[in-house]
Scaffold this active site. Structure first.
Site, PDB file in Angstrom:
ATOM      1  N   LEU A 103    -138.974  32.605 -38.268  1.00  0.00           N
ATOM      2  CA  LEU A 103    -139.789  31.415 -38.040  1.00  0.00           C
ATOM      3  C   LEU A 103    -140.967  31.888 -37.207  1.00  0.00           C
ATOM      4  O   LEU A 103    -140.762  32.563 -36.189  1.00  0.00           O
ATOM      5  CB  LEU A 103    -139.010  30.333 -37.287  1.00  0.00           C
ATOM      6  CG  LEU A 103    -138.018  29.481 -38.091  1.00  0.00           C
ATOM      7  CD1 LEU A 103    -137.213  28.599 -37.145  1.00  0.00           C
ATOM      8  CD2 LEU A 103    -138.732  28.636 -39.130  1.00  0.00           C
ATOM      9  N   ASP A 104    -142.189  31.572 -37.632  1.00  0.00           N
ATOM     10  CA  ASP A 104    -143.340  32.100 -36.909  1.00  0.00           C
ATOM     11  C   ASP A 104    -143.479  31.471 -35.525  1.00  0.00           C
ATOM     12  O   ASP A 104    -142.758  30.527 -35.168  1.00  0.00           O
ATOM     13  CB  ASP A 104    -144.622  31.965 -37.732  1.00  0.00           C
ATOM     14  CG  ASP A 104    -145.003  30.522 -38.005  1.00  0.00           C
ATOM     15  OD1 ASP A 104    -145.059  29.734 -37.050  1.00  0.00           O
ATOM     16  OD2 ASP A 104    -145.268  30.187 -39.170  1.00  0.00           O
ATOM     17  N   LEU A 105    -144.392  32.006 -34.745  1.00  0.00           N
ATOM     18  CA  LEU A 105    -144.554  31.625 -33.339  1.00  0.00           C
ATOM     19  C   LEU A 105    -144.669  30.120 -33.152  1.00  0.00           C
ATOM     20  O   LEU A 105    -144.079  29.546 -32.227  1.00  0.00           O
ATOM     21  CB  LEU A 105    -145.786  32.329 -32.762  1.00  0.00           C
ATOM     22  CG  LEU A 105    -146.114  32.062 -31.295  1.00  0.00           C
ATOM     23  CD1 LEU A 105    -145.097  32.712 -30.381  1.00  0.00           C
ATOM     24  CD2 LEU A 105    -147.524  32.563 -30.972  1.00  0.00           C
ATOM     25  N   ASP A 106    -145.419  29.451 -34.024  1.00  0.00           N
ATOM     26  CA  ASP A 106    -145.692  28.027 -33.860  1.00  0.00           C
ATOM     27  C   ASP A 106    -144.708  27.132 -34.602  1.00  0.00           C
ATOM     28  O   ASP A 106    -144.865  25.909 -34.588  1.00  0.00           O
ATOM     29  CB  ASP A 106    -147.114  27.716 -34.337  1.00  0.00           C
ATOM     30  CG  ASP A 106    -148.158  28.410 -33.487  1.00  0.00           C
ATOM     31  OD1 ASP A 106    -147.968  28.470 -32.262  1.00  0.00           O
ATOM     32  OD2 ASP A 106    -149.163  28.901 -34.046  1.00  0.00           O
ATOM     33  N   SER A 107    -143.718  27.722 -35.256  1.00  0.00           N
ATOM     34  CA  SER A 107    -142.719  26.936 -35.971  1.00  0.00           C
ATOM     35  C   SER A 107    -141.452  26.808 -35.135  1.00  0.00           C
ATOM     36  O   SER A 107    -141.218  27.572 -34.200  1.00  0.00           O
ATOM     37  CB  SER A 107    -142.406  27.581 -37.323  1.00  0.00           C
ATOM     38  OG  SER A 107    -143.563  27.608 -38.139  1.00  0.00           O
TER      39      SER A 107
END
Length: 236
Positions: A103-107
């Protein structure tokens, strides 16, 4: 309880199920002193199971966690930029686990962590089509975007499998995919003219995030692990 020998050897950390099939075919496995064949079953609590004449050790204990990843954490065990990682959130679990997928940084949302390498490969390989459902908060013309998101799409010139996309509230979409391309849902929405303001994974396979609070984790139950293990092993 009797189980197939391939599963028993894998559960005891001896080898993968695929490798076990080869060992059985080669006559390297015996049960109660007799050579075993592919497909044979045994009870590890009652039967004398040996590989190359050596008895099995006790099954290796594995750890399976569900984390509700908050925004602002990277999905890795360490980060050269000094950013907060998901490993920081589960450091009290008593085992060295790694994230299954990303999951990316902002997710945010559901993230499985484990120390089971074979299960990890099953879950992340795209051929197994493990569904991942996301709630996506967006700005833009949703009615115009829906046919685009539901239709044929490409990323980097590679066709994507069709996504299931439904409205889940005012300015919120439910997007279900079974691939794991880098920032796939965000890039799909951008291609359809939508700006993503928030993205949360709420389901992976049969597991749902439920009421787990952001930043918290819990151990998966035996039943939940069994649901994950129903994913077939990768075929070479």
């Amino acid at each position: 309880m009797e189980e197939r020998l391939q599963k028993i050897l894998s559960a005891h950390g001896v080898c993968s199920r695929r490798t076990a099939e080869g060992w059985l075919a080669a006559g390297r496995v015996t049960v109660n002193g007799k050579p075993a064949a592919v497909g044979d079953k045994a009870d590890p609590d009652k039967d004398d199971i040996r590989v190359d004449g050596r008895p099995l050790k006790g099954p290796e204990k594995r750890t399976y966690l569900m984390l509700n990843k908050p925004r602002g954490y990277v999905t890795t065990l360490s980060d050269e930029k000094g950013r907060k990682t998901v490993a920081d959130l589960v450091k009290g679990c008593g085992a060295r686990v790694w994230p299954v997928g990303r999951l990316d940084l902002d997710s945010e949302g559901l993230l499985i962590l484990t120390d089971d390498g074979e299960l990890t490969q099953r879950l992340i390989h795209p051929s197994h089509e493990v569904e991942k459902e996301y709630l996506v908060w967006v700005n833009g013309d949703i009615p115009a975007a829906l046919p685009v998101l539901r239709g044929p799409m490409e990323l980097d010139g590679v066709p994507l499998s069709p996504a299931q996309v439904e409205r889940a509230g005012e300015g919120i979409l439910s997007v279900t995919i079974h691939e794991g391309r880098n920032r796939q849902v965000r890039r799909m929405c951008a291609a359809a003219g939508l700006q993503v303001t928030r993205l949360r994974r709420v389901r992976e396979g049969a597991l749902t995030l439920g009421e787990l609070k952001p930043g918290r984790w819990r151990a998966l139950s035996r039943e939940e692990v069994a649901l994950l293990e129903q994913v077939p092993p990768k075929r070479s």
